[in-house]
Design a protein around this motif. Structure first.
Motif, PDB file in Angstrom:
ATOM      1  N   TYR A 108      -0.770  -9.254 -12.986  1.00 45.71           N
ATOM      2  CA  TYR A 108      -0.975  -9.420 -11.541  1.00 45.71           C
ATOM      3  C   TYR A 108       0.323  -9.192 -10.768  1.00 45.71           C
ATOM      4  O   TYR A 108       0.333  -8.525  -9.729  1.00 45.71           O
ATOM      5  CB  TYR A 108      -1.533 -10.809 -11.266  1.00 45.71           C
ATOM      6  N   SER A 109       1.411  -9.718 -11.302  1.00 44.15           N
ATOM      7  CA  SER A 109       2.698  -9.543 -10.622  1.00 44.15           C
ATOM      8  C   SER A 109       3.125  -8.077 -10.597  1.00 44.15           C
ATOM      9  O   SER A 109       3.849  -7.656  -9.693  1.00 44.15           O
ATOM     10  CB  SER A 109       3.776 -10.386 -11.307  1.00 44.15           C
ATOM     11  N   LEU A 110       2.657  -7.294 -11.561  1.00 43.49           N
ATOM     12  CA  LEU A 110       3.024  -5.880 -11.635  1.00 43.49           C
ATOM     13  C   LEU A 110       2.093  -4.980 -10.830  1.00 43.49           C
ATOM     14  O   LEU A 110       2.516  -3.938 -10.324  1.00 43.49           O
ATOM     15  CB  LEU A 110       3.020  -5.407 -13.096  1.00 43.49           C
ATOM     16  N   THR A 111       0.830  -5.371 -10.726  1.00 42.89           N
ATOM     17  CA  THR A 111      -0.177  -4.442 -10.209  1.00 42.89           C
ATOM     18  C   THR A 111      -0.920  -4.904  -8.962  1.00 42.89           C
ATOM     19  O   THR A 111      -1.481  -4.075  -8.244  1.00 42.89           O
ATOM     20  CB  THR A 111      -1.246  -4.171 -11.295  1.00 42.89           C
ATOM     21  N   GLY A 112      -0.997  -6.213  -8.724  1.00 38.01           N
ATOM     22  CA  GLY A 112      -1.841  -6.702  -7.644  1.00 38.01           C
ATOM     23  C   GLY A 112      -3.288  -6.838  -8.054  1.00 38.01           C
ATOM     24  O   GLY A 112      -4.131  -7.224  -7.236  1.00 38.01           O
ATOM     25  N   VAL A 113      -3.589  -6.515  -9.314  1.00 39.42           N
ATOM     26  CA  VAL A 113      -4.936  -6.724  -9.857  1.00 39.42           C
ATOM     27  C   VAL A 113      -4.945  -8.107 -10.502  1.00 39.42           C
ATOM     28  O   VAL A 113      -4.310  -8.329 -11.537  1.00 39.42           O
ATOM     29  CB  VAL A 113      -5.309  -5.642 -10.884  1.00 39.42           C
ATOM     30  N   GLY A 143     -11.856  10.143   5.791  1.00 40.30           N
ATOM     31  CA  GLY A 143     -12.235  10.819   4.559  1.00 40.30           C
ATOM     32  C   GLY A 143     -11.065  11.335   3.758  1.00 40.30           C
ATOM     33  O   GLY A 143     -11.254  12.058   2.773  1.00 40.30           O
ATOM     34  N   THR A 144      -9.832  11.037   4.175  1.00 42.09           N
ATOM     35  CA  THR A 144      -8.660  11.473   3.409  1.00 42.09           C
ATOM     36  C   THR A 144      -8.216  10.380   2.456  1.00 42.09           C
ATOM     37  O   THR A 144      -7.094  10.390   1.964  1.00 42.09           O
ATOM     38  CB  THR A 144      -7.499  11.828   4.357  1.00 42.09           C
ATOM     39  N   SER A 145      -9.114   9.420   2.194  1.00 45.27           N
ATOM     40  CA  SER A 145      -8.738   8.265   1.379  1.00 45.27           C
ATOM     41  C   SER A 145      -8.424   8.638  -0.061  1.00 45.27           C
ATOM     42  O   SER A 145      -7.647   7.965  -0.720  1.00 45.27           O
ATOM     43  CB  SER A 145      -9.863   7.226   1.394  1.00 45.27           C
ATOM     44  N   ALA A 146      -9.030   9.738  -0.544  1.00 48.58           N
ATOM     45  CA  ALA A 146      -8.866  10.079  -1.964  1.00 48.58           C
ATOM     46  C   ALA A 146      -7.401  10.242  -2.329  1.00 48.58           C
ATOM     47  O   ALA A 146      -6.931   9.642  -3.298  1.00 48.58           O
ATOM     48  CB  ALA A 146      -9.642  11.357  -2.271  1.00 48.58           C
ATOM     49  N   SER A 147      -6.661  11.025  -1.553  1.00 51.78           N
ATOM     50  CA  SER A 147      -5.261  11.263  -1.889  1.00 51.78           C
ATOM     51  C   SER A 147      -4.424  10.004  -1.708  1.00 51.78           C
ATOM     52  O   SER A 147      -3.540   9.712  -2.525  1.00 51.78           O
ATOM     53  CB  SER A 147      -4.683  12.396  -1.037  1.00 51.78           C
ATOM     54  N   LEU A 148      -4.692   9.247  -0.642  1.00 50.71           N
ATOM     55  CA  LEU A 148      -3.937   8.023  -0.394  1.00 50.71           C
ATOM     56  C   LEU A 148      -4.190   6.998  -1.500  1.00 50.71           C
ATOM     57  O   LEU A 148      -3.258   6.345  -1.983  1.00 50.71           O
ATOM     58  CB  LEU A 148      -4.320   7.432   0.964  1.00 50.71           C
ATOM     59  N   LEU A 149      -5.446   6.856  -1.907  1.00 44.31           N
ATOM     60  CA  LEU A 149      -5.779   5.907  -2.966  1.00 44.31           C
ATOM     61  C   LEU A 149      -5.230   6.363  -4.303  1.00 44.31           C
ATOM     62  O   LEU A 149      -4.787   5.543  -5.112  1.00 44.31           O
ATOM     63  CB  LEU A 149      -7.295   5.719  -3.041  1.00 44.31           C
ATOM     64  N   ASP A 150      -5.270   7.662  -4.547  1.00 44.88           N
ATOM     65  CA  ASP A 150      -4.719   8.183  -5.804  1.00 44.88           C
ATOM     66  C   ASP A 150      -3.233   7.865  -5.917  1.00 44.88           C
ATOM     67  O   ASP A 150      -2.741   7.505  -6.986  1.00 44.88           O
ATOM     68  CB  ASP A 150      -4.931   9.696  -5.900  1.00 44.88           C
ATOM     69  N   ILE A 151      -2.527   8.014  -4.813  1.00 45.36           N
ATOM     70  CA  ILE A 151      -1.092   7.704  -4.812  1.00 45.36           C
ATOM     71  C   ILE A 151      -0.881   6.233  -5.151  1.00 45.36           C
ATOM     72  O   ILE A 151      -0.028   5.884  -5.973  1.00 45.36           O
ATOM     73  CB  ILE A 151      -0.467   8.045  -3.441  1.00 45.36           C
ATOM     74  N   ARG A 152      -1.667   5.375  -4.506  1.00 41.97           N
ATOM     75  CA  ARG A 152      -1.551   3.933  -4.763  1.00 41.97           C
ATOM     76  C   ARG A 152      -1.919   3.609  -6.203  1.00 41.97           C
ATOM     77  O   ARG A 152      -1.225   2.850  -6.880  1.00 41.97           O
ATOM     78  CB  ARG A 152      -2.457   3.162  -3.798  1.00 41.97           C
ATOM     79  N   GLY A 153      -3.013   4.186  -6.692  1.00 42.60           N
ATOM     80  CA  GLY A 153      -3.451   3.920  -8.057  1.00 42.60           C
ATOM     81  C   GLY A 153      -2.436   4.371  -9.090  1.00 42.60           C
ATOM     82  O   GLY A 153      -2.143   3.648 -10.052  1.00 42.60           O
ATOM     83  N   ASN A 154      -1.881   5.556  -8.896  1.00 37.60           N
ATOM     84  CA  ASN A 154      -0.873   6.060  -9.836  1.00 37.60           C
ATOM     85  C   ASN A 154       0.381   5.196  -9.825  1.00 37.60           C
ATOM     86  O   ASN A 154       1.014   4.988 -10.872  1.00 37.60           O
ATOM     87  CB  ASN A 154      -0.515   7.508  -9.492  1.00 37.60           C
ATOM     88  N   ASP A 155       0.740   4.696  -8.654  1.00 39.94           N
ATOM     89  CA  ASP A 155       1.904   3.814  -8.554  1.00 39.94           C
ATOM     90  C   ASP A 155       1.674   2.516  -9.312  1.00 39.94           C
ATOM     91  O   ASP A 155       2.554   2.033 -10.033  1.00 39.94           O
ATOM     92  CB  ASP A 155       2.193   3.518  -7.079  1.00 39.94           C
ATOM     93  N   LEU A 188      -0.400   2.025 -11.859  1.00 44.78           N
ATOM     94  CA  LEU A 188      -0.445   2.288 -13.301  1.00 44.78           C
ATOM     95  C   LEU A 188       0.937   2.580 -13.858  1.00 44.78           C
ATOM     96  O   LEU A 188       1.237   2.213 -15.003  1.00 44.78           O
ATOM     97  CB  LEU A 188      -1.403   3.446 -13.583  1.00 44.78           C
ATOM     98  N   ARG A 189       1.795   3.221 -13.068  1.00 46.62           N
ATOM     99  CA  ARG A 189       3.170   3.466 -13.517  1.00 46.62           C
ATOM    100  C   ARG A 189       3.922   2.155 -13.699  1.00 46.62           C
ATOM    101  O   ARG A 189       4.641   1.964 -14.692  1.00 46.62           O
ATOM    102  CB  ARG A 189       3.913   4.369 -12.519  1.00 46.62           C
ATOM    103  N   LYS A 190       3.775   1.257 -12.741  1.00 47.56           N
ATOM    104  CA  LYS A 190       4.441  -0.048 -12.847  1.00 47.56           C
ATOM    105  C   LYS A 190       3.926  -0.827 -14.060  1.00 47.56           C
ATOM    106  O   LYS A 190       4.696  -1.465 -14.780  1.00 47.56           O
ATOM    107  CB  LYS A 190       4.216  -0.861 -11.576  1.00 47.56           C
ATOM    108  N   LEU A 191       2.619  -0.757 -14.277  1.00 52.66           N
ATOM    109  CA  LEU A 191       2.042  -1.462 -15.418  1.00 52.66           C
ATOM    110  C   LEU A 191       2.548  -0.876 -16.727  1.00 52.66           C
ATOM    111  O   LEU A 191       2.948  -1.622 -17.633  1.00 52.66           O
ATOM    112  CB  LEU A 191       0.515  -1.371 -15.366  1.00 52.66           C
ATOM    113  N   GLN A 192       2.538   0.444 -16.844  1.00 52.15           N
ATOM    114  CA  GLN A 192       2.973   1.069 -18.085  1.00 52.15           C
ATOM    115  C   GLN A 192       4.439   0.782 -18.358  1.00 52.15           C
ATOM    116  O   GLN A 192       4.832   0.548 -19.510  1.00 52.15           O
ATOM    117  CB  GLN A 192       2.746   2.587 -18.009  1.00 52.15           C
TER     118      GLN A 192
END
Length: 249
Positions: free
Chosen positions: A96-101, A22-34, A36-40
């Motif tokens: 895709y190369s920047l984000t993995g999406v 249940g601690t996924s929120a913080s771990l996922l937030d870190i990944r998501g912010n990373d 979005l930073r690379k994309l921006q």
């Protein structure tokens, strides 16, 4: 080497346990912010710096529209949509190369110029498939994307000059993240709903940023590059309220 392998396995175990505990929120937030930073950062640099073919495709698209306008009647053609699909696909390859999406199978069914009192409403619908990848977990969700890029275009006559020349005026490009439709096609078995929701939200934020900072500016630049006579032909007569160029696809 043995120690490094053990440390990697330990980190993988900690991450997976964190997700399950249940601690996924913080771990996922870190990944998501990373992500979005690379994309921006990539968008600020300009995606042309990652793929020089983008400008070439854009110029080909501009030439295609201009050639259509050179005729007395604007003929229906698939070439414009084909070039748009090429351009958007190359942009998403860089994303895709920047984000993995991963955004693939891009289609532009048609482009419409719907006449209005002040000019025309321009609509470019885009469909695609999206796969969101996370380190260690791999592909967590597959999505179907539907998004409409919309703007307005009009012709204004310059009354301050003796010649009364006309110019093309392009409105803002609308981009509401909530208007981006994402449908879950497939999710990895056994993953928590929170992880899947994270993947959907991340995909939405990535697409929204790309539309706002990359696609919209390119489409507005494309319309602004056309002359007034060309735009008038694309809009057509009031009784012919839209030009649909994707029929028969």
């Amino acid at each position: 080497m043995w120690c490094q392998d053990k440390m990697f396995q330990l980190w993988k175990l900690v991450l997976l346990c964190g997700l399950l505990a249940g601690t996924s929120a913080s771990l996922l937030d870190i990944r998501g912010n990373d992500v979005l930073r690379k994309l921006q950062s990539g968008l600020e640099r300009g995606l042309d710096t990652f793929d020089s073919a983008l400008e070439t495709i854009f110029q080909n698209l501009k030439t295609e529209l201009e050639s259509r306008c050179s005729d007395e009647v604007v003929e229906e053609t698939q070439e414009t949509e084909n070039l748009l699909e090429q351009l958007i696909s190359r942009i998403f390859q860089v994303v895709y190369s920047l984000t993995g999406v991963r955004i693939r199978n891009v289609q532009v069914p048609d482009i419409t110029f719907e006449a209005s009192d002040n000019g025309a409403d321009v609509k470019i619908p885009i469909t695609a498939n999206i796969t969101v990848n996370l380190p260690l977990l791999g592909e967590i969700v597959d999505l179907a994307l539907n998004v409409d890029i919309q703007t307005t275009v009009s012709i204004e006559t310059d009354t301050d000059t003796e010649t009364g020349g006309s110019r093309v005026v392009v409105g803002e490009c609308t981009n509401n993240p909530e208007s981006i439709s994402l449908t879950v096609l497939h999710r990895r078995f056994g993953l928590l709903n929170s992880v899947v929701d994270f993947g959907v939200n991340l995909a939405r934020r990535v697409v929204s940023s790309v539309v706002q900072d990359e696609l919209c500016p390119r489409f507005l630049k494309l319309l602004e590059s056309l002359d007034a006579e060309c735009v008038e032909k694309l809009i057509g007569e009031p009784q012919d309220t839209q030009v649909e160029t994707g029929q028969g696809r």
